[in-house]
Design an enzyme around this catalytic site. Structure first.
Site, PDB file in Angstrom:
ATOM      1  CG  ASP A 112       1.427 -49.766  16.129  1.00 21.59           C
ATOM      2  OD1 ASP A 112       0.499 -48.883  16.054  1.00 21.59           O
ATOM      3  OD2 ASP A 112       1.921 -50.522  15.340  1.00 21.59           O
ATOM      4  CB  THR A 113      -2.240 -47.983  20.621  1.00 17.76           C
ATOM      5  OG1 THR A 113      -1.834 -47.005  20.323  1.00 17.76           O
ATOM      6  CG2 THR A 113      -1.224 -48.265  21.720  1.00 17.76           C
ATOM      7  CG  ASP A 114      -2.788 -46.082  14.231  1.00 20.88           C
ATOM      8  OD1 ASP A 114      -4.171 -46.261  14.452  1.00 20.88           O
ATOM      9  OD2 ASP A 114      -2.352 -45.534  13.604  1.00 20.88           O
ATOM     10  CG  ASP A 115       0.274 -50.966  12.694  1.00 19.14           C
ATOM     11  OD1 ASP A 115      -0.371 -51.268  11.479  1.00 19.14           O
ATOM     12  OD2 ASP A 115       0.990 -50.167  13.099  1.00 19.14           O
ATOM     13  CG  HIS A 135      -7.382 -45.576  13.888  1.00 18.74           C
ATOM     14  ND1 HIS A 135      -6.352 -45.387  13.328  1.00 18.74           N
ATOM     15  CD2 HIS A 135      -8.516 -45.003  13.031  1.00 18.74           C
ATOM     16  CE1 HIS A 135      -6.491 -44.721  12.403  1.00 18.74           C
ATOM     17  NE2 HIS A 135      -7.652 -44.631  12.180  1.00 18.74           N
TER      18      HIS A 135
END
Length: 310
Positions: A36-39, A119
């Site tokens: 996922d892009t966030d992690d 983020h």
């Protein structure tokens, strides 16, 4: 962290991005299908900062640089047409799935969100991509999606405190000054929501009732998120003959609350839910939240504080 990078093709993201080289990090340790892009943004931001310390072996340094390059290319590919980022895919906004009779948990799609976009933007700016047109589109998305009261909606953390605390550091990394209207409005919103004990909290009911936006019992993660936002918008004022940040009193109150709430073993307790699975339906208690965010906020506070004697 390098050993957890997902580098083989799989997951729904690859269906509409078949030519993009896989690279990212997943929410779970044993999930090789859905980075996922966030992690990914948070892990790569940490790797980049380790690289800047210049304490790695030549081989490790080259491995980190290669991972940063791969993952930022992957993140750019997953940018949605509106300029923002969702967590797992791009342009996943169809409303057709909500016609399914058992679609009763409210979050079947993955549209761009302020916290995830922030983020990713923060990472892109810190890795030297601050003037890339795609980064600028992400900044523009954040500015366009600020709430009228100055806050930002948080999709994966509860809620407006999380969104606002995520966006303000990203806008700072993008070069916006503390006096920018969006930065000032975000800071003022946070200040208006600080509890009398010095902390911040937000009830999960804020997802369905605007009266709860930024309101609730103080918690360690939410206090830390607010501190990170205020630190990003702080600038020097004058207090007697000592220069200090304009948010010095609010930040000192928050730092005091966090230190007073710290347990003898160094950790913090958290009885309330601050993580979000499906807004309005399903919430999570991430056991790392009550540890990692306060340490990050207190660390930045100590690093940027202008009056060491205070």
């Amino acid at each position: 962290m390098l050993g957890q990078e997902v580098t083989h093709r799989g997951g729904d993201w690859a269906i509409i991005h078949p030519t993009v080289t896989p690279s990212g990090w997943a929410f779970e340790f044993e999930n090789d299908a859905y980075p996922d892009t966030d992690d990914t943004a948070e892990v790569v931001l940490a790797l980049h900062r380790v690289h800047r310390l210049k304490r790695l072996s030549p081989a490790a340094d080259e491995a980190v640089k290669a991972a940063v390059e791969r993952s930022t290319t992957w993140l750019f590919a997953l940018q949605s047409r509106d300029g923002g980022w969702g967590a797992y895919d791009s342009d996943n906004v169809s409303t057709l799935v909500y016609q399914i009779p058992f679609a009763d948990f409210g979050a079947l799609t993955d549209p761009s969100s302020a916290d995830v976009t922030a983020h990713v933007v923060e990472l892109l700016c810190e890795t030297g991509r601050i003037r890339d047109p795609r980064t600028l589109r992400g900044v523009d998305w954040l500015l366009r999606n600020q709430e009228t009261d100055g806050s930002w909606y948080g999709r994966w953390g509860v809620s407006y405190v999380y969104g606002t605390g995520s966006v303000l550091p990203a806008l700072q990394a993008a070069g916006l000054p503390p006096t920018h209207p969006a930065m000032r409005a975000g800071a003022q919103w946070l200040l208006s929501r600080q509890n009398s004990d010095g902390g911040w909290g937000e009830d999960v009911r804020s997802y369905s009732d605007p009266a709860w936006s930024g309101r609730g019992t103080s918690t360690p993660p939410q206090t830390a998120w607010a501190m990170l936002g205020l630190l990003a918008t702080d600038h020097a004022g004058v207090h007697g003959s000592v220069p200090r940040g304009v948010h010095a009193d609010a930040l000192a109150g928050a730092a005091r609350w966090l230190t007073e709430q710290q347990r003898p073993n160094g950790g913090w307790d958290e009885e309330l839910f601050t993580g979000t699975g499906f807004p309005g339906y399903f919430y999570l208690n991430y056991h790392g939240y009550r540890l990692l965010w306060p340490v990050m906020a207190l660390g930045r506070y100590l690093h940027t504080r202008q009056d060491p004697s205070s």
